[in-house]
Scaffold this motif. Structure first.
Motif, PDB file in Angstrom:
ATOM      1  N   LYS A  51       0.664  -1.142  -0.021  1.00 17.95           N
ATOM      2  CA  LYS A  51      -0.010   0.165   0.110  1.00 17.95           C
ATOM      3  C   LYS A  51       0.949   1.150   0.258  1.00 17.95           C
ATOM      4  N   TRP A  52       1.803   1.339   0.874  1.00 22.92           N
ATOM      5  CA  TRP A  52       2.817   2.271   0.792  1.00 22.92           C
ATOM      6  C   TRP A  52       3.435   2.743  -0.625  1.00 22.92           C
ATOM      7  N   ARG A  53       3.699   1.456  -1.126  1.00 22.45           N
ATOM      8  CA  ARG A  53       4.376   1.771  -2.523  1.00 22.45           C
ATOM      9  C   ARG A  53       3.398   2.182  -3.620  1.00 22.45           C
ATOM     10  N   SER A  54       2.097   2.078  -3.247  1.00 22.25           N
ATOM     11  CA  SER A  54       1.024   2.575  -4.200  1.00 22.25           C
ATOM     12  C   SER A  54       0.825   3.996  -4.067  1.00 22.25           C
ATOM     13  N   TYR A  55       1.271   4.722  -2.916  1.00 22.45           N
ATOM     14  CA  TYR A  55       0.823   6.061  -2.824  1.00 22.45           C
ATOM     15  C   TYR A  55       1.138   7.157  -3.795  1.00 22.45           C
ATOM     16  N   GLY A  56       2.176   6.982  -4.183  1.00 23.83           N
ATOM     17  CA  GLY A  56       2.634   8.221  -5.354  1.00 23.83           C
ATOM     18  C   GLY A  56       2.930   9.329  -4.823  1.00 23.83           C
ATOM     19  N   LEU A  57       1.811  10.031  -3.975  1.00 23.71           N
ATOM     20  CA  LEU A  57       1.961  11.367  -3.505  1.00 23.71           C
ATOM     21  C   LEU A  57       1.505  11.519  -2.102  1.00 23.71           C
ATOM     22  N   GLY A  58       2.601  12.152  -1.417  1.00 30.37           N
ATOM     23  CA  GLY A  58       2.302  12.358   0.066  1.00 30.37           C
ATOM     24  C   GLY A  58       2.421  13.701   0.353  1.00 30.37           C
ATOM     25  N   GLY A 296      17.668  -0.601  -5.658  1.00 28.73           N
ATOM     26  CA  GLY A 296      16.463  -1.969  -5.676  1.00 28.73           C
ATOM     27  C   GLY A 296      15.770  -1.657  -4.180  1.00 28.73           C
ATOM     28  N   ASN A 297      15.871  -0.468  -3.740  1.00 30.07           N
ATOM     29  CA  ASN A 297      15.267  -0.120  -2.566  1.00 30.07           C
ATOM     30  C   ASN A 297      13.743   0.458  -2.612  1.00 30.07           C
ATOM     31  N   ASP A 298      12.763   0.404  -1.727  1.00 31.48           N
ATOM     32  CA  ASP A 298      11.735   1.289  -1.718  1.00 31.48           C
ATOM     33  C   ASP A 298      12.303   2.685  -1.162  1.00 31.48           C
ATOM     34  N   TRP A 299      11.558   3.831  -1.882  1.00 30.28           N
ATOM     35  CA  TRP A 299      12.352   4.960  -0.990  1.00 30.28           C
ATOM     36  C   TRP A 299      11.043   6.277  -1.484  1.00 30.28           C
ATOM     37  N   ASP A 300      11.553   7.239  -0.754  1.00 28.43           N
ATOM     38  CA  ASP A 300      10.586   8.317  -0.866  1.00 28.43           C
ATOM     39  C   ASP A 300      11.368   9.853  -0.710  1.00 28.43           C
ATOM     40  N   CYS A 301      10.887  10.643  -1.623  1.00 29.46           N
ATOM     41  CA  CYS A 301      11.532  12.019  -1.552  1.00 29.46           C
ATOM     42  C   CYS A 301      10.946  13.278  -0.998  1.00 29.46           C
ATOM     43  N   GLN A 332       8.301  12.181 -11.857  1.00 31.34           N
ATOM     44  CA  GLN A 332       9.927  11.781 -11.794  1.00 31.34           C
ATOM     45  C   GLN A 332      10.131  10.647 -10.766  1.00 31.34           C
ATOM     46  N   CYS A 333       9.515  10.994  -9.489  1.00 34.76           N
ATOM     47  CA  CYS A 333       9.722   9.813  -8.445  1.00 34.76           C
ATOM     48  C   CYS A 333       9.120   8.543  -8.468  1.00 34.76           C
ATOM     49  N   ASN A 339       7.831   7.331  -4.094  1.00 31.40           N
ATOM     50  CA  ASN A 339       6.689   8.285  -3.613  1.00 31.40           C
ATOM     51  C   ASN A 339       7.449   9.732  -3.618  1.00 31.40           C
ATOM     52  N   PHE A 340       6.479  10.970  -3.837  1.00 30.52           N
ATOM     53  CA  PHE A 340       6.928  12.304  -3.647  1.00 30.52           C
ATOM     54  C   PHE A 340       6.196  12.844  -2.605  1.00 30.52           C
ATOM     55  N   VAL A 341       6.823  13.369  -1.537  1.00 28.00           N
ATOM     56  CA  VAL A 341       6.228  13.984  -0.197  1.00 28.00           C
ATOM     57  C   VAL A 341       6.460  15.511  -0.228  1.00 28.00           C
ATOM     58  N   LEU A 342       5.338  16.382  -0.574  1.00 30.23           N
ATOM     59  CA  LEU A 342       5.441  17.715  -0.536  1.00 30.23           C
ATOM     60  C   LEU A 342       5.261  18.419   0.804  1.00 30.23           C
ATOM     61  N   ASN A 343       6.115  19.211   1.223  1.00 33.10           N
ATOM     62  CA  ASN A 343       5.923  19.876   2.551  1.00 33.10           C
ATOM     63  C   ASN A 343       5.263  20.901   2.528  1.00 33.10           C
TER      64      ASN A 343
END
Ligand code: FHN
Length: 479
Positions: A51-58, A296-301, A332-333, A339-343
């Motif tokens: 589910k975390w992987r499917s978010y895309g945007l945070g 090969g890792n999961d990641w977010d920016c 791009q992410c 996932n891309f997480v905007l502050n």
């Protein structure tokens, strides 16, 4: 032999196979036997992580006492990130530490916050329960330095958790281990006294985190910060046991790579180069360039709208990002499997600045139309082209082209993975508009945009792919 020891031996064997598996490998490095290194090689495969992987945007939210100072003190503007203003030599600590007496966000409306996030299209939020200054936005029983002792009194974390959960947005709690307000916080452990004090601090940290997960059981994960100091890097055994303890409180809890250090003080990746944590948390205000960069890792920016600064500042010095740039970064992410997480940094009264409201609104308008290319999408394994980014639906063959730059001749080059060709290409916004395609070589094609199409915002082309037969792919002249 205990189950835990067996797991460690298994992990070491797996590492040996990974490091020496290739018979032609020139590597001679022996894997290090670690007690407090990674406990898993490769990605988590459970439903919570999927589910975390499917978010895309945070969405990220930084809110705390710093918002009262608004990035300035005594009429002078602070050049650093607004939430760090307490560390500016101009600001007396005693004065900063009394700001809680003014914390009274009269216009805070958690439902409005959550609705704005929902409209923007975010699937998860990460909220600062406590930043480096140590001020707690929940009524922690382990310190007096909390919202309960401010004029506002009410539990902010609870209101955020409830409102976002109600809107179907998953909640992650940001927690800074480094705590400037705590007398037992140490940056290094040089003396016996330091170690004794830091042991008390570790217990305090464990108590607060346990408290948070018990008070807000809807929490999906923890986002750690302030873990770079030597004192914490020397506490690998503790952070390892802490992580296991926290995960036992909420099954499926997601914790990134910023919490732990191994017994040698390595952070993020252990001495064997294996990620410690459920996803890579090193992509702060930067995005990987290629898929190889994510190892090969999961990641977010996590990204700020202004150049630097997470908490509210009256003036944004320098450039601030438009919704166009944020949409491109999101794409791009996702195209690189992250996932891309905007502050967002709310003001002290609990409202958002107009620039942030505009970015959220415009991103949401775009997401409404184009979210198929963002949610549940992953790296498409196609060669990157200058017109934009490929994403691919997880567990599906559909590939999306998110187009940011249209070539003057309207022909977009596509290079699909080996043995794959285009079945049909159409516009996401107008599925009946089938685009003409021209096969160039075995895996390269041109897709032609309709004559006169003049896009005004990034748009999406959907490609249905088909597998080429062996015979088709073998018809290549040898050179
Ligand atoms: O120092 C903090 C900073 O204020 C902000 O909270 C960011 C968010 O990722 N984290 C730290 C720096 O890595």
């Amino acid at each position: 032999m205990r189950k835990y020891d067996l797991r460690r031996i298994g992990l070491l064997l797996l590492l040996c196979v990974t490091m020496f598996g290739n018979a032609n490998s020139q590597t001679t490095k022996q894997p290090v036997a670690l007690k407090h290194g990674a406990h898993r090689v490769g990605k988590r495969t459970d439903a919570d992580m999927a589910k975390w992987r499917s978010y895309g945007l945070g969405q990220f939210i930084h809110w705390g006492l710093y918002s009262i100072l608004e990035g300035k003190y005594n009429g002078k503007y602070y050049n650093g990130a607004a939430e760090w203003i307490r560390s500016w030599k101009e600001v007396p600590h005693a004065e900063y530490d009394s700001l809680y007496k003014q914390f009274n966000p009269e216009n805070f409306n958690p439902t409005q916050w959550a609705k704005m996030a929902k409209q923007m299209g975010v699937k998860y939020v990460t909220f600062t329960t406590k930043h480096h200054d140590g001020f707690c936005l929940w009524p922690s029983q382990y310190t007096q330095y909390t919202v309960a002792n401010s004029p506002y009194k009410k539990d902010i974390v609870k209101q955020v958790v409830d409102a976002y959960t109600k809107e179907g947005i998953d909640v992650y709690l940001y927690f800074s281990v480094m705590d400037w307000s705590h007398p037992d916080w140490r940056t290094d452990l040089k003396t016996k006294e330091d170690s004794v004090a830091f042991d008390r601090f570790k217990l305090f940290t464990k108590n607060q985190l346990t408290e948070l997960l018990k008070m807000y059981p809807q929490t999906k994960g923890l986002w750690f910060d302030g873990t770079w100091d030597t004192s914490w890097k020397k506490s690998g055994a503790f952070s390892d046991s802490l992580e296991q303890h926290l995960k036992s409180l909420i099954p499926g809890l997601i914790i990134g790579s910023r919490l732990r250090a191994d017994e040698f003080g390595n952070r993020h990746n252990d001495a064997n180069g294996v990620l410690m944590g459920d996803y890579e948390q090193g992509w702060e205000r930067k995005i990987p360039k290629t898929y190889a960069d994510v190892h090969g890792n999961d990641w977010d920016c996590v990204m700020t709208i202004p150049e630097n600064g997470w908490g509210y500042a009256e003036k944004w010095l320098g450039h601030w990002k438009t919704s166009y740039e944020c949409i491109e970064m999101t794409t791009q992410c996702v195209s690189l499997g992250g996932n891309f997480v905007l502050n967002f940094g709310p003001k002290a009264d609990g409202t958002f600045r107009p620039e942030e409201i505009t970015v959220a609104k415009e991103m949401g308008d775009w997401m409404k139309v184009n979210n198929a290319a963002i949610y549940d999408c992953e790296y498409a394994n196609c060669e990157k082209q200058d017109w934009g980014y490929f994403t691919k639906k997880q567990n599906d063959d559909k590939i999306y082209m998110v187009v940011f730059n249209v070539p003057i001749n309207g022909s977009l080059k596509v290079k699909l993975p080996k043995n794959t060709s285009i079945g049909k290409a159409s516009l996401l916004q107008a599925p009946s508009t089938v685009l003409s395609t021209e096969q160039l070589d075995y895996n390269a094609s041109y897709i032609q945009l309709p004559k006169g199409m003049k896009p005004t915002s990034p748009f999406v082309i959907v490609i249905d792919t088909k597998q080429q037969s062996q015979v088709e792919t073998e018809q290549k002249a040898k050179t």
